[in-house]
Design an enzyme around this catalytic site. Structure first.
Site, PDB file in Angstrom:
ATOM      1  N   GLY A  84      39.155  22.208 110.981  1.00  0.00           N
ATOM      2  CA  GLY A  84      38.618  23.538 111.168  1.00  0.00           C
ATOM      3  C   GLY A  84      37.865  23.758 112.455  1.00  0.00           C
ATOM      4  N   GLY A  86      36.301  21.148 114.632  1.00  0.00           N
ATOM      5  CA  GLY A  86      35.908  20.062 115.517  1.00  0.00           C
ATOM      6  C   GLY A  86      36.682  18.799 115.267  1.00  0.00           C
ATOM      7  CG  ASP A 205      38.386  23.971 102.277  1.00  0.00           C
ATOM      8  OD1 ASP A 205      39.488  24.439 101.896  1.00  0.00           O
ATOM      9  OD2 ASP A 205      38.180  23.586 103.437  1.00  0.00           O
TER      10      ASP A 205
HETATM   11  N1  LIG Z   1      33.318   9.811 106.539  1.00  0.00           N
HETATM   12  C1  LIG Z   1      34.573   9.705 106.983  1.00  0.00           C
HETATM   13  N2  LIG Z   1      35.171   8.493 107.063  1.00  0.00           N
HETATM   14  C2  LIG Z   1      36.453   8.403 107.486  1.00  0.00           C
HETATM   15  N3  LIG Z   1      37.210   9.454 107.871  1.00  0.00           N
HETATM   16  C3  LIG Z   1      36.669  10.671 107.826  1.00  0.00           C
HETATM   17  C4  LIG Z   1      35.327  10.873 107.392  1.00  0.00           C
HETATM   18  N4  LIG Z   1      35.047  12.190 107.447  1.00  0.00           N
HETATM   19  C5  LIG Z   1      36.159  12.808 107.891  1.00  0.00           C
HETATM   20  N5  LIG Z   1      37.147  11.914 108.120  1.00  0.00           N
HETATM   21  C6  LIG Z   1      38.514  12.235 108.598  1.00  0.00           C
HETATM   22  O1  LIG Z   1      38.467  13.428 109.365  1.00  0.00           O
HETATM   23  C7  LIG Z   1      39.217  14.478 108.707  1.00  0.00           C
HETATM   24  C8  LIG Z   1      38.527  15.817 108.893  1.00  0.00           C
HETATM   25  O2  LIG Z   1      37.217  15.752 108.338  1.00  0.00           O
HETATM   26  P1  LIG Z   1      36.536  17.028 107.646  1.00  0.00           P
HETATM   27  O3  LIG Z   1      35.119  16.658 107.321  1.00  0.00           O
HETATM   28  O4  LIG Z   1      37.388  17.479 106.536  1.00  0.00           O
HETATM   29  O5  LIG Z   1      36.516  18.026 108.859  1.00  0.00           O
HETATM   30  P2  LIG Z   1      37.029  19.526 109.063  1.00  0.00           P
HETATM   31  O6  LIG Z   1      35.801  20.359 108.886  1.00  0.00           O
HETATM   32  O7  LIG Z   1      37.526  19.506 110.462  1.00  0.00           O
HETATM   33  O8  LIG Z   1      38.095  19.817 108.037  1.00  0.00           O
HETATM   34  C9  LIG Z   1      39.326  14.020 107.263  1.00  0.00           C
HETATM   35  O9  LIG Z   1      40.466  14.577 106.637  1.00  0.00           O
HETATM   36  C10 LIG Z   1      39.431  12.502 107.406  1.00  0.00           C
HETATM   37  O10 LIG Z   1      40.745  12.138 107.759  1.00  0.00           O
END
Ligand SMILES: Nc1ncnc2c1ncn2[C@@H]1O[C@H](COP(=O)(O)OP(=O)(O)O)[C@@H](O)[C@H]1O
Ligand SMILES: [Mg+2]
Length: 389
Positions: A84, A86, A205
C-alpha cells in the site's frame, strides 16, 4: 507483495484490487477532510503522548539514522515486501546500535512520503493498535520512527514471511494440509481476540499478505493500517470510507460502507477458501468464470462429490476427507451474503480446534509421527481425521 497497487492507477474501485486504497476523490489534496488532518498528531511529541496514554507495549522510538544502520541504508536486496504505502526491509538491531537494546532481527516498514496523509494515518493506526494489543497471534511492534517526513514501523521479524508468499509460491514446496489448518486456526484466534477485546477492533484488511509466519509456521496478523474501533454501545456498525482489498472485502461493506466484525468473518472465509483450493481470491489469468474465487467455489462447497475437485491439486490427495468437508462448510458459512448468518470468530476457533493435526508433522507432508510416552512409535499416512493425544 507482487500485487499491483491501485493507489497509483486510475481505478474505478473504491476497494482496491490488492492493496489498501482510497477512492481518487479521497486522494485529492483539495478534498482532504481538514478537521481530521488537524486531529492527527503529527510530531514526535504528540505521537508519543497519544501512544503512551493507552499503550500496553513499551515501544522504542528509533531515529532515522539508526534505521539506516539497521537496514544497511535500506539496501534493495533487504526488501521483504511492499504494498500500500511503502516498503518493508529486513534489519538487525545490533549490539552497538544503542545501549540497552538486545540484538534482534527485525522488519522495518517505511511509509512513502508522497502519500503523506493516508500514509501517516495508517502508520498511526498501527502504532496505536499494536501499541495497545498484545497476543500470540498478533505481530509484535517493537518501535517506530517519526522524524520529519519519515514514518516507519519496526516489527519482530517473521522468518517465513507472509502466507501469500508461501501458499502461492512456485518455488517452495506446497504447504501440507496440517500447516494450512494451523494457519487457519492461528489467524482465527488472532481475529477472535480483536473482536472480543475490551474495546473491540475490526481488522478490516484480512488477507494472505497480512498473515505472517515464523519459522515454525506460527501465525501472526500484521498490518493494522486499516484497523478500526468496533461499534460502541447499541450501534450495530461503524460507518467508514470503503477501504480494503477487492476480492476479500464483504459485499455489504462494499455496498454500504457499514463495517462490523462480520465483515472480517467474510474475509476470513475467503482466506480459508484460498487455503483449501490453493487459488488466489482474484486471479485474472484464469478463465473468466473462475477469476473470482468466491463466486466460482461457493456453490461447490456444499456438494460433497464436487468438493474434492476444487481442493488444491498440489496436495495430491494428502488430506483427511472429513476435515476437508468441515473446513469447506465453515468457509461456506463465513461467506454467507447475510452478515448476521455468519459465525462469530470464536465459533470458528472452536470448529477448527478438532481439525488440528497434533503431533510432529513430517516435512514430507504425508505422514505424521505418533509420539507416545515411550517415544515415537509409528508413522501414519494422513488419510482421514487423526487425533493424537
Ligand atoms: N514482520 C515481518 N517479517 C517478515 N516479513 C514481513 C514483516 N512485515 C511485513 N513483511 C512482508 O512485507 C509485506 C508487506 O507488509 P505489510 O505490513 O502488509 O505492508 P503494506 O502496508 O505495504 O501492505 C508482507 O506481505 C510480508 O511479505
Ligand atoms: Mg499489507
Amino acid at each position: 507483495m507482487g500485487n499491483c497497487c491501485c493507489r497509483r492507477e486510475p481505478s474505478i474501485y473504491r476497494v482496491s484490487s490488492n492493496a489498501k486504497s482510497e477512492s481518487p476523490k479521497d486522494q485529492s489534496p483539495s478534498v482532504k477532510p481538514r478537521k481530521e488532518v488537524k486531529k492527527l498528531p503529527s510530531n514526535p511529541e504528540e505521537v508519543e503522548s497519544l501512544r503512551r496514554d493507552s499503550a500496553a507495549n513499551p515501544l522504542i522510538a528509533f531515529t532515522f539514522n539508526e534505521l539506516k544502520q539497521m537496514t544497511d541504508n535500506f539496501r534493495p536486496d533487504r526488501m521483504l515486501g511492499g504494498g500500500g504505502f511503502g516498503s518493508v526491509y529486513k534489519g538487525f538491531i545490533t549490539e552497538g546500535l544503542r545501549e540497552g537494546l538486545k540484538p534482534l532481527p527485525v522488519a522495518v516498514k517505511v511509509h512513502d512520503g508522497d502519500n503523506s496523509h493516508q500514509g501517516h494515518r495508517e502508520w498511526l493506526a498501527e502504532v496505536i493498535f499494536l501499541g495497545q494489543l498484545s497476543h500470540p497471534n498478533l505481530v509484535k511492534l517493537i518501535g517506530y520512527c517519526c522524524e520529519g517526513e519519515h514514518r516507519v514501523l519496526i516489527y519482530e521479524y517473521m522468518a517465513r514471511g507472509s502466507v501469500e508468499n508461501n501458499l502461492f509460491s512456485r518455488v517452495l514446496l506446497p504447504m501440507p494440509w496440517s500447516i494450512r489448518m494451523k494457519i487457519a486456526f492461528g489467524a482465527a484466534k488472532g481475529l477472535a481476540f480483536l473482536h472480543e477485546a475490551e474495546k473491540p477492533v475490526i481488522y478490516r484488511d484480512f488477507k494472505t499478505s497480512n498473515i505472517l509466519l515464523d519459522q515454525d509456521y506460527n501465525v501472526k496478523l500484521s498490518d493494522f493500517g486499516l484497523a478500526k474501533d468496533g461499534p460502541e454501545g447499541d450501534k450495530s456498525h461503524v460507518s467508514t470510507r470503503i477501504m480494503g482489498t477487492y476480492g476479500y472485502a464483504a459485499p455489504e461493506y462494499i455496498m454500504t460502507g457499514h463495517l462490523t466484525p462480520r465483515s472480517d468473518v467474510y474475509s476470513y472465509g475467503v482466506v480459508l477458501l484460498e487455503l483449501l483450493t490453493g487459488r488466489k481470491s482474484l486471479d485474472k489469468l484464469r478463465p473468466a468464470r473462475e477469476q473470482n474465487l468466491t463466486d466460482w467455489a461457493l456453490p461447490l462447497l456444499k456438494e460433497k462429490k464436487k468438493l474434492l475437485n476444487i481442493i488444491d491439486p498440489r496436495l495430491e490427495g494428502d488430506y483427511p476427507i472429513k476435515g476437508v468437508h468441515k473446513a469447506a462448510m465453515l468457509a461456506y458459512h463465513c461467506l454467507n451474503r447475510n452478515p448476521k448468518a455468519r459465525p462469530l470468530m470464536r465459533d470458528i476457533v472452536d470448529s477448527l480446534e478438532p481439525l488440528q493435526v497434533t503431533g510432529e508433522v513430517s516435512d514430507e507432508k504425508s505422514t505424521i509421527t505418533v509420539i507416545t510416552a515411550q517415544g515415537p512409535v509409528a508413522e501414519v499416512k494422513m488419510k482421514d481425521d487423526i487425533k493424537l493425544y
